[in-house]
Enzyme design. Structure first.
Site, PDB file in Angstrom:
ATOM      1  N   GLU A  35       0.839  -1.136   0.076  1.00  0.00           N
ATOM      2  CA  GLU A  35      -0.030   0.145  -0.008  1.00  0.00           C
ATOM      3  C   GLU A  35       0.992   1.321  -0.112  1.00  0.00           C
ATOM      4  O   GLU A  35       1.782   1.294   0.925  1.00  0.00           O
ATOM      5  CB  GLU A  35      -0.780   0.014   1.337  1.00  0.00           C
ATOM      6  CG  GLU A  35      -1.638   1.339   1.543  1.00  0.00           C
ATOM      7  CD  GLU A  35      -2.634   1.855   0.541  1.00  0.00           C
ATOM      8  OE1 GLU A  35      -2.458   3.042   0.411  1.00  0.00           O
ATOM      9  OE2 GLU A  35      -3.143   1.131  -0.429  1.00  0.00           O
ATOM     10  N   ARG A  54     -17.176   4.343   5.009  1.00  0.00           N
ATOM     11  CA  ARG A  54     -16.080   3.656   4.622  1.00  0.00           C
ATOM     12  C   ARG A  54     -14.798   3.275   5.424  1.00  0.00           C
ATOM     13  O   ARG A  54     -14.307   2.355   5.671  1.00  0.00           O
ATOM     14  CB  ARG A  54     -15.565   4.482   3.475  1.00  0.00           C
ATOM     15  CG  ARG A  54     -16.320   4.464   2.318  1.00  0.00           C
ATOM     16  CD  ARG A  54     -15.942   5.504   1.192  1.00  0.00           C
ATOM     17  NE  ARG A  54     -16.706   5.620   0.021  1.00  0.00           N
ATOM     18  CZ  ARG A  54     -16.039   4.800  -1.189  1.00  0.00           C
ATOM     19  NH1 ARG A  54     -15.199   4.082  -0.977  1.00  0.00           N
ATOM     20  NH2 ARG A  54     -16.961   4.804  -1.977  1.00  0.00           N
ATOM     21  N   ARG A 109     -20.019  16.253  -0.930  1.00  0.00           N
ATOM     22  CA  ARG A 109     -20.371  15.045   0.042  1.00  0.00           C
ATOM     23  C   ARG A 109     -20.306  15.593   1.437  1.00  0.00           C
ATOM     24  O   ARG A 109     -19.162  16.275   1.825  1.00  0.00           O
ATOM     25  CB  ARG A 109     -19.355  14.039  -0.156  1.00  0.00           C
ATOM     26  CG  ARG A 109     -19.597  13.461  -1.598  1.00  0.00           C
ATOM     27  CD  ARG A 109     -18.458  12.423  -2.052  1.00  0.00           C
ATOM     28  NE  ARG A 109     -18.610  11.038  -1.079  1.00  0.00           N
ATOM     29  CZ  ARG A 109     -18.282   9.942  -1.441  1.00  0.00           C
ATOM     30  NH1 ARG A 109     -17.695   9.931  -2.654  1.00  0.00           N
ATOM     31  NH2 ARG A 109     -18.754   8.748  -1.011  1.00  0.00           N
ATOM     32  N   ALA A 133     -17.927  -0.757  -5.423  1.00  0.00           N
ATOM     33  CA  ALA A 133     -17.432  -1.331  -4.610  1.00  0.00           C
ATOM     34  C   ALA A 133     -18.020  -2.852  -4.491  1.00  0.00           C
ATOM     35  O   ALA A 133     -17.111  -3.782  -4.305  1.00  0.00           O
ATOM     36  CB  ALA A 133     -17.628  -0.768  -3.273  1.00  0.00           C
TER      37      ALA A 133
END
Length: 436
Positions: free
Chosen positions: A40, A118, A200, A329
């Site tokens: 990552e 999330r 958002r 997703a």
């Protein structure tokens, strides 16, 4: 397609990217005794955005992938007040300030299409992956096959290297692995702006209830309008209302390398100033400082393949979608379910010495490509259409509620009713044929 016994793992795989798709896939592979390392680029796991929802097909795929992934989602999922998804006219002005005309609705099934935060879901997934299987701060530069043809060599921007039997790119919408598979000069290696962006934000539920009424605030709603629309649904166990307010933007996204930019509540209020009272009231409840997210996707230049040799891409790296289906997703979870199943079969093949690891993996990834390409790209295409429909820009439906409802119902059920068991059966059959 049973998993291998708990012997020494036959395969050693690299997953690039530790988002929801990458972590879910890693959990599924580890549960099948396949060694995996996640690389990552960030220094810590993090998810961008606020709320996320998973449709029934995605939940079935989670169970097939690894029941612990499904449990991780359910641990943080927020049930809707009802099992209905409602589409309302958010544009017209009504005398009753809480009223919006119901255009159409659909039953999601028991606890269907639930949302969560999330970051909370990501935190639950991280718990499933041992620290020894994670490398943070690793930005992939290139992948080459070693001279002996057995291992792939991964080179990172910090000068370090690693080896793996195969590389799976779960590195998101701006995937480096996608570029390596398709070519850096290929337009399909890069997402494009869909000419929609979204404000958002999260609103305290008690304030949302005051503005919208309890049932509307606690039930998933799509508020339709001219050239803009708003999605609202509860998250954080009903303590917050997730608000995603989309606007059409005919120009280009001005922020180059960034998919989001700071915005103010005033901008959102102005963008929806012509809408009905409920939508305007929700805009007034947003925090003073917001993010405005550019909706990029792979619609304009879809990938011709998700695979090259022993490299593949999954999730947004393969088929980044606009969010209008709420299925991006979940489509990545379907990818992961297929990959976990077919890679477990490849591990058995390698263990039996029927084929070399490289041969088994190439066959497995070719199967993945065959099973997943068409469906996942249909989701990208259909999601674009829904984004137009919700803003009365889609010519076949216009503002006709009955036509809109029929179109949304058909397209939604193509996703929600997908037969995951049949997908896995076809995966097993395709892989067996490739070994013959």
């Amino acid at each position: 397609m049973p998993g291998v016994t708990k012997e020494e793992p036959q395969l050693d795989l690299a997953i690039i990217g530790g988002g929801i798709t990458g972590l879910s896939l890693a959990a599924g592979l580890l549960s099948r005794n396949i060694h995996v390392t996640i690389y990552e680029r960030a220094r810590q796991f993090r998810e961008i955005g606020a709320g996320i929802g998973f449709t029934p097909n995605a939940e079935r795929s989670m169970i097939a992938l690894d029941p612990r992934v499904h449990a991780a989602f359910k641990n943080v999922a927020t049930p809707n007040e009802t099992d209905l998804f409602r589409w309302v006219d958010g544009y017209t002005h009504y005398s009753d300030e809480r009223y919006e005309e119901l255009l159409f609705e659909t039953d999601l099934g028991k606890r269907g299409f639930e949302g969560c935060h999330r970051a909370q879901f990501l935190d639950e997934l991280v718990k499933l992956i041992p620290e020894k299987n994670v490398r943070l701060g690793k930005t992939l530069r290139r992948v080459t096959e070693k001279v002996d043809g057995e291992k792939l060599l991964l080179e990172f921007e910090d000068g370090s290297t690693a080896e793996a039997d195969a590389v799976i790119g779960c590195d998101g919408i701006r995937s480096r692995v996608r570029q390596l598979i398709l070519g850096e000069d290929n337009p399909a290696s890069y997402p494009r702006y869909s000419h929609k962006s979204a404000f958002r934000g999260l609103v305290p539920m008690d304030r949302a209830v005051d503005a919208m009424g309890r049932e509307k605030a606690l039930t998933r709603h799509m508020h339709l309008g001219q050239d803009a629309h708003v999605l609202t649904f509860p998250v954080a166990m009903g303590k917050l209302l997730n608000v995603v307010a989309f606007v059409t933007d005919p120009g280009e996204w001005p922020h180059e390398e960034k998919l989001s930019a700071p915005a103010s509540k005033e901008e959102a209020v102005q963008a929806f100033s012509g809408f009905g009272h409920v939508v305007r009231a929700v805009m007034d409840l947003l925090p003073d400082t917001l993010d405005r997210w550019a909706v990029f996707d792979t619609y304009d230049h879809p990938a011709s393949t998700y695979v090259r040799g022993r490299m593949c891409i999954a999730g947004d790296a393969a088929h980044a979608s606009s969010p209008h289906h709420g299925a991006g997703a979940g489509t990545g979870i379907e990818d992961a379910a297929v990959l976990a199943a077919v890679l477990a079969a490849a591990s058995e093949t390698a263990s039996s010495l029927a084929k070399t690891k490289a041969e088994a993996l190439r066959a497995a990834l070719a199967t993945y490509d065959a099973i997943r390409l068409e469906r996942s790209q249909w989701v990208v295409q259909s999601s674009r259409i829904l984004g137009e429909l919700y803003e009365w820009q889609y010519e076949p439906t216009g503002r006709d509620a009955a036509k809109c409802g029929a179109e949304v119902y058909w397209r939604s059920h193509q996703i929600w009713d997908y037969d995951v068991d049949d997908m896995l059966r076809r995966t097993a059959e395709d892989y067996r044929r490739r070994l013959e």
